[in-house]
Write an enzyme that holds these catalytic residues in place. Sequence first.
Site, PDB file in Angstrom:
ATOM      1  N   GLU A   1       0.845  -1.211   0.000  1.00 41.97           N
ATOM      2  CA  GLU A   1       0.000   0.000   0.000  1.00 41.97           C
ATOM      3  C   GLU A   1       0.877   1.256   0.000  1.00 41.97           C
ATOM      4  O   GLU A   1       0.557   2.255  -0.631  1.00 41.97           O
ATOM      5  CB  GLU A   1      -0.944   0.013   1.201  1.00 41.97           C
ATOM      6  CG  GLU A   1      -1.973  -1.102   1.179  1.00 41.97           C
ATOM      7  CD  GLU A   1      -2.805  -1.150  -0.097  1.00 41.97           C
ATOM      8  OE1 GLU A   1      -3.037  -0.099  -0.711  1.00 41.97           O
ATOM      9  OE2 GLU A   1      -3.217  -2.263  -0.485  1.00 41.97           O
TER      10      GLU A   1
ATOM     11  N   TRP B   1       1.485   1.970  -3.447  1.00 45.62           N
ATOM     12  CA  TRP B   1       0.491   2.781  -4.180  1.00 45.62           C
ATOM     13  C   TRP B   1       0.753   4.269  -3.958  1.00 45.62           C
ATOM     14  O   TRP B   1       0.609   5.093  -4.863  1.00 45.62           O
ATOM     15  CB  TRP B   1      -0.933   2.416  -3.748  1.00 45.62           C
ATOM     16  CG  TRP B   1      -1.453   1.225  -4.477  1.00 45.62           C
ATOM     17  CD1 TRP B   1      -1.584  -0.046  -3.979  1.00 45.62           C
ATOM     18  CD2 TRP B   1      -1.888   1.159  -5.854  1.00 45.62           C
ATOM     19  NE1 TRP B   1      -2.079  -0.879  -4.960  1.00 45.62           N
ATOM     20  CE2 TRP B   1      -2.279  -0.173  -6.111  1.00 45.62           C
ATOM     21  CE3 TRP B   1      -1.988   2.089  -6.882  1.00 45.62           C
ATOM     22  CZ2 TRP B   1      -2.760  -0.582  -7.360  1.00 45.62           C
ATOM     23  CZ3 TRP B   1      -2.476   1.681  -8.136  1.00 45.62           C
ATOM     24  CH2 TRP B   1      -2.846   0.362  -8.353  1.00 45.62           C
TER      25      TRP B   1
ATOM     26  N   TRP C   1     -19.077  13.727 -18.817  1.00 47.29           N
ATOM     27  CA  TRP C   1     -19.331  13.938 -17.385  1.00 47.29           C
ATOM     28  C   TRP C   1     -20.032  15.284 -17.187  1.00 47.29           C
ATOM     29  O   TRP C   1     -19.779  16.250 -17.924  1.00 47.29           O
ATOM     30  CB  TRP C   1     -18.019  13.981 -16.598  1.00 47.29           C
ATOM     31  CG  TRP C   1     -17.462  12.639 -16.258  1.00 47.29           C
ATOM     32  CD1 TRP C   1     -18.113  11.605 -15.658  1.00 47.29           C
ATOM     33  CD2 TRP C   1     -16.119  12.175 -16.492  1.00 47.29           C
ATOM     34  NE1 TRP C   1     -17.265  10.531 -15.497  1.00 47.29           N
ATOM     35  CE2 TRP C   1     -16.034  10.848 -15.992  1.00 47.29           C
ATOM     36  CE3 TRP C   1     -14.982  12.742 -17.058  1.00 47.29           C
ATOM     37  CZ2 TRP C   1     -14.874  10.093 -16.042  1.00 47.29           C
ATOM     38  CZ3 TRP C   1     -13.820  11.997 -17.103  1.00 47.29           C
ATOM     39  CH2 TRP C   1     -13.767  10.688 -16.610  1.00 47.29           C
TER      40      TRP C   1
ATOM     41  N   ASN D   1     -10.559   3.489   3.098  1.00 49.45           N
ATOM     42  CA  ASN D   1     -10.169   3.391   1.684  1.00 49.45           C
ATOM     43  C   ASN D   1     -11.234   2.764   0.786  1.00 49.45           C
ATOM     44  O   ASN D   1     -11.574   3.302  -0.265  1.00 49.45           O
ATOM     45  CB  ASN D   1      -8.861   2.605   1.558  1.00 49.45           C
ATOM     46  CG  ASN D   1      -8.449   2.462   0.105  1.00 49.45           C
ATOM     47  OD1 ASN D   1      -8.206   3.451  -0.578  1.00 49.45           O
ATOM     48  ND2 ASN D   1      -8.405   1.229  -0.390  1.00 49.45           N
TER      49      ASN D   1
ATOM     50  N   TRP E   1     -15.155  13.728 -12.190  1.00 50.99           N
ATOM     51  CA  TRP E   1     -14.367  13.304 -11.028  1.00 50.99           C
ATOM     52  C   TRP E   1     -13.712  14.491 -10.318  1.00 50.99           C
ATOM     53  O   TRP E   1     -13.465  14.457  -9.120  1.00 50.99           O
ATOM     54  CB  TRP E   1     -13.321  12.256 -11.423  1.00 50.99           C
ATOM     55  CG  TRP E   1     -12.288  12.727 -12.434  1.00 50.99           C
ATOM     56  CD1 TRP E   1     -12.349  12.590 -13.782  1.00 50.99           C
ATOM     57  CD2 TRP E   1     -11.044  13.412 -12.162  1.00 50.99           C
ATOM     58  NE1 TRP E   1     -11.226  13.141 -14.375  1.00 50.99           N
ATOM     59  CE2 TRP E   1     -10.411  13.642 -13.404  1.00 50.99           C
ATOM     60  CE3 TRP E   1     -10.407  13.830 -11.002  1.00 50.99           C
ATOM     61  CZ2 TRP E   1      -9.179  14.286 -13.516  1.00 50.99           C
ATOM     62  CZ3 TRP E   1      -9.179  14.472 -11.097  1.00 50.99           C
ATOM     63  CH2 TRP E   1      -8.575  14.695 -12.345  1.00 50.99           C
TER      64      TRP E   1
ATOM     65  N   TRP F   1      -8.779   9.357  -7.540  1.00 52.89           N
ATOM     66  CA  TRP F   1     -10.042   9.731  -8.200  1.00 52.89           C
ATOM     67  C   TRP F   1     -10.002   9.310  -9.660  1.00 52.89           C
ATOM     68  O   TRP F   1     -10.968   8.791 -10.199  1.00 52.89           O
ATOM     69  CB  TRP F   1     -10.309  11.233  -8.053  1.00 52.89           C
ATOM     70  CG  TRP F   1     -11.087  11.513  -6.809  1.00 52.89           C
ATOM     71  CD1 TRP F   1     -10.590  11.850  -5.580  1.00 52.89           C
ATOM     72  CD2 TRP F   1     -12.517  11.427  -6.646  1.00 52.89           C
ATOM     73  NE1 TRP F   1     -11.609  11.978  -4.673  1.00 52.89           N
ATOM     74  CE2 TRP F   1     -12.801  11.733  -5.299  1.00 52.89           C
ATOM     75  CE3 TRP F   1     -13.570  11.124  -7.495  1.00 52.89           C
ATOM     76  CZ2 TRP F   1     -14.110  11.750  -4.788  1.00 52.89           C
ATOM     77  CZ3 TRP F   1     -14.869  11.138  -6.996  1.00 52.89           C
ATOM     78  CH2 TRP F   1     -15.121  11.443  -5.663  1.00 52.89           C
TER      79      TRP F   1
HETATM   80  C1  LIG Z   1     -11.017   8.552  -4.128  1.00 54.16           C
HETATM   81  C2  LIG Z   1      -9.805   8.347  -3.236  1.00 54.16           C
HETATM   82  C3  LIG Z   1      -9.096   9.454  -2.759  1.00 54.16           C
HETATM   83  C4  LIG Z   1      -7.961   9.280  -1.956  1.00 54.16           C
HETATM   84  N1  LIG Z   1      -7.285  10.384  -1.499  1.00 54.16           N
HETATM   85  C5  LIG Z   1      -6.150  10.217  -0.754  1.00 54.16           C
HETATM   86  C6  LIG Z   1      -5.415  11.333  -0.292  1.00 54.16           C
HETATM   87  O1  LIG Z   1      -5.735  12.494  -0.574  1.00 54.16           O
HETATM   88  N2  LIG Z   1      -4.322  11.112   0.495  1.00 54.16           N
HETATM   89  C7  LIG Z   1      -3.915   9.835   0.812  1.00 54.16           C
HETATM   90  O2  LIG Z   1      -2.927   9.685   1.525  1.00 54.16           O
HETATM   91  N3  LIG Z   1      -4.575   8.758   0.358  1.00 54.16           N
HETATM   92  C8  LIG Z   1      -5.679   8.902  -0.407  1.00 54.16           C
HETATM   93  N4  LIG Z   1      -6.363   7.794  -0.842  1.00 54.16           N
HETATM   94  C9  LIG Z   1      -5.793   6.460  -0.599  1.00 54.16           C
HETATM   95  C10 LIG Z   1      -6.280   5.734   0.659  1.00 54.16           C
HETATM   96  O3  LIG Z   1      -7.678   5.781   0.743  1.00 54.16           O
HETATM   97  C11 LIG Z   1      -5.686   6.282   1.952  1.00 54.16           C
HETATM   98  O4  LIG Z   1      -4.289   6.429   1.825  1.00 54.16           O
HETATM   99  C12 LIG Z   1      -5.972   5.312   3.099  1.00 54.16           C
HETATM  100  O5  LIG Z   1      -7.366   5.189   3.282  1.00 54.16           O
HETATM  101  C13 LIG Z   1      -5.336   5.816   4.361  1.00 54.16           C
HETATM  102  O6  LIG Z   1      -5.634   4.950   5.416  1.00 54.16           O
HETATM  103  P1  LIG Z   1      -4.483   4.197   6.177  1.00 54.16           P
HETATM  104  O7  LIG Z   1      -3.411   5.170   6.535  1.00 54.16           O
HETATM  105  O8  LIG Z   1      -5.104   3.413   7.280  1.00 54.16           O
HETATM  106  O9  LIG Z   1      -3.926   3.248   5.050  1.00 54.16           O
HETATM  107  P2  LIG Z   1      -3.163   1.861   5.132  1.00 54.16           P
HETATM  108  O10 LIG Z   1      -4.041   0.826   4.536  1.00 54.16           O
HETATM  109  O11 LIG Z   1      -2.635   1.596   6.479  1.00 54.16           O
HETATM  110  O12 LIG Z   1      -1.947   2.069   4.106  1.00 54.16           O
HETATM  111  C14 LIG Z   1      -0.672   2.566   4.513  1.00 54.16           C
HETATM  112  C15 LIG Z   1      -0.341   3.828   3.752  1.00 54.16           C
HETATM  113  O13 LIG Z   1      -0.234   3.548   2.368  1.00 54.16           O
HETATM  114  C16 LIG Z   1      -0.699   4.668   1.621  1.00 54.16           C
HETATM  115  N5  LIG Z   1      -1.817   4.235   0.778  1.00 54.16           N
HETATM  116  C17 LIG Z   1      -2.691   3.230   1.007  1.00 54.16           C
HETATM  117  N6  LIG Z   1      -3.546   3.093  -0.029  1.00 54.16           N
HETATM  118  C18 LIG Z   1      -3.209   4.051  -0.924  1.00 54.16           C
HETATM  119  C19 LIG Z   1      -3.702   4.428  -2.197  1.00 54.16           C
HETATM  120  N7  LIG Z   1      -4.729   3.806  -2.785  1.00 54.16           N
HETATM  121  N8  LIG Z   1      -3.121   5.467  -2.823  1.00 54.16           N
HETATM  122  C20 LIG Z   1      -2.092   6.139  -2.276  1.00 54.16           C
HETATM  123  N9  LIG Z   1      -1.567   5.807  -1.073  1.00 54.16           N
HETATM  124  C21 LIG Z   1      -2.111   4.780  -0.415  1.00 54.16           C
HETATM  125  C22 LIG Z   1      -1.139   5.733   2.614  1.00 54.16           C
HETATM  126  O14 LIG Z   1      -0.081   6.633   2.805  1.00 54.16           O
HETATM  127  C23 LIG Z   1      -1.400   4.918   3.858  1.00 54.16           C
HETATM  128  O15 LIG Z   1      -1.253   5.636   5.046  1.00 54.16           O
HETATM  129  C24 LIG Z   1      -7.517   7.960  -1.635  1.00 54.16           C
HETATM  130  C25 LIG Z   1      -8.245   6.852  -2.119  1.00 54.16           C
HETATM  131  C26 LIG Z   1      -9.368   7.050  -2.904  1.00 54.16           C
HETATM  132  C27 LIG Z   1     -10.107   5.838  -3.420  1.00 54.16           C
END
Ligand SMILES: Cc1cc2nc3c(=O)[nH]c(=O)nc-3n(C[C@H](O)[C@H](O)[C@H](O)COP(=O)(O)OP(=O)(O)OC[C@H]3O[C@@H](n4cnc5c(N)ncnc54)[C@H](O)[C@@H]3O)c2cc1C
Length: 441
Positions: free
Chosen positions: A268, A271, A299, A335, A353, A376
């Site tokens: 993650e 990502w 859109w 997420n 979007w 997005w």
């Molecule tokens: C529409 C949408 C908008 C989002 N906007 C943001 C945003 O503005 N900032 C943001 O940090 N994340 C964003 N995310 C990604 C993700 O939802 C969050 O990083 C995650 O929910 C954070 O929770 P966590 O720290 O418990 O993640 P964990 O599951 O613990 O993951 C660890 C770390 O990995 C990174 N990460 C995880 N998933 C993603 C992902 N899909 N994309 C990028 N990094 C990821 C984050 O830094 C996160 O803290 C977005 C996802 C979606 C679908």
Amino acid sequence: MTTLVWLRDDLRLSDNAALSAATDDADGVVVLYLLDEVSEHLRPLGGAAKWWLHQSLRALEHSLGQLGMPLVLRRGAAEEVIPAVARECGADRVLWNRRYGAARDHDAKLKTALRQSDVVVRSYPGDLLFEPWTIATQTGTPYQVYSAFWRACTSGHTPADPLPAPKQLTSVQRDIKSESLDSWLLTPANPDWAAGIASRWEPGESAAHRTLDEFLEDRVQRYSRRDFPAEDTGSELSPHLRWGEISPRQVWHRTLLTGGDVGMFLSELGWREFAKHTAFHFGPLEQRNLNARFDTFPWLFERDAGFDAWKFGRTGFGIVDAGMQELWQTGFMHNRVRMIAASLLTKNLGLDWRIGEAWFWDTLVDADEASNPFNWQWVAGCGADAAPYFRIFNPDLQQKKFDPDGAYVSKWAPYSMTLPQIIDLKATRADALQAYHALVR
Ligand SMILES: Cc1cc2nc3c(=O)[nH]c(=O)nc-3n(C[C@H](O)[C@H](O)[C@H](O)COP(=O)(O)OP(=O)(O)OC[C@H]3O[C@@H](n4cnc5c(N)ncnc54)[C@H](O)[C@@H]3O)c2cc1C
């Protein structure tokens, strides 16, 4: 020699290469944070992000204070303020950690201007595991597919070992003017809508490390259940990473120390890395479809009643309403729920979007200039390695699967169960697919 350290998205003492490099300066160091809301192409911070920044700067001020080092706060355009502060403190050296988004053009220009005035400028690796130019395909081009990108990152590359926090820094002898943090009005006053955010989050470097430790002690073992929003198995590190209160290198190495099955969690972080590499090579991402084929997609741009219902969690789709309430009340959304909410907006409501992205930008404490638009675009189908457009989430089925006993919906939007659904899922799905087929025909 006098050194000016300019902190940006790196509000921490440990694993801060610019700060560590300043420890060899016995004549004096000035540590500066600049709030730049005026330079061109920098995206103004959203409300929730401003709240976080305020708290994070307070925490940083406190930890620098323990080293006898004040934090100088200034506001204005970097190209004017940084040379001015360098002159005021007689700095012959300016150090910073790199930024990889739109701000890097400003940094490059500033570097040139400072060097022309005989100031030494050094920049250091910023908030990534790997510098974006070090991960490339065999032909030297940037990766555009996540799995290949992450394979390249994890085979043959190791993130640098984190640096310890400086044990001492020598403050300059003269008084350098600083603005008051309160005068920046980053936190809401009238009304104070941040109570729910304040009760959920503790910004700052110490809290970031505590959050990681707590996650690794327990929740990481249940991380494969991360798609179930009621189970709280995520690390909740995203806002701490956003503000650089902890670096991804620290998270990486500390996680590996725990042993066990941590690959899914680290992927993650992959990502996050992929979003930032994509923004570095192809950004900025918040305006332009990465897949230009979608430029003519029909859109809608109107912020209509459907958008209002979505924003305030009144769509009648429980899991979406719960997510939008979680976001509104705490500055965060799980997420999977982000994906479902974004899909409803772009595919069933048919809205652009960018409208949803802007709402998240304003309300998320982790709002990130790469991750937010990247994700997005991923959901909307026009992004890098995006979900195929025709894969449209059904929020009712998603709720059944990921919130089977309704715990998440009951927590955030129990009222939603009695609301009528604002659109017909079947009909809107058919419209969306028709528009898509017309585009690719
Ligand atoms: C529409 C949408 C908008 C989002 N906007 C943001 C945003 O503005 N900032 C943001 O940090 N994340 C964003 N995310 C990604 C993700 O939802 C969050 O990083 C995650 O929910 C954070 O929770 P966590 O720290 O418990 O993640 P964990 O599951 O613990 O993951 C660890 C770390 O990995 C990174 N990460 C995880 N998933 C993603 C992902 N899909 N994309 C990028 N990094 C990821 C984050 O830094 C996160 O803290 C977005 C996802 C979606 C679908």
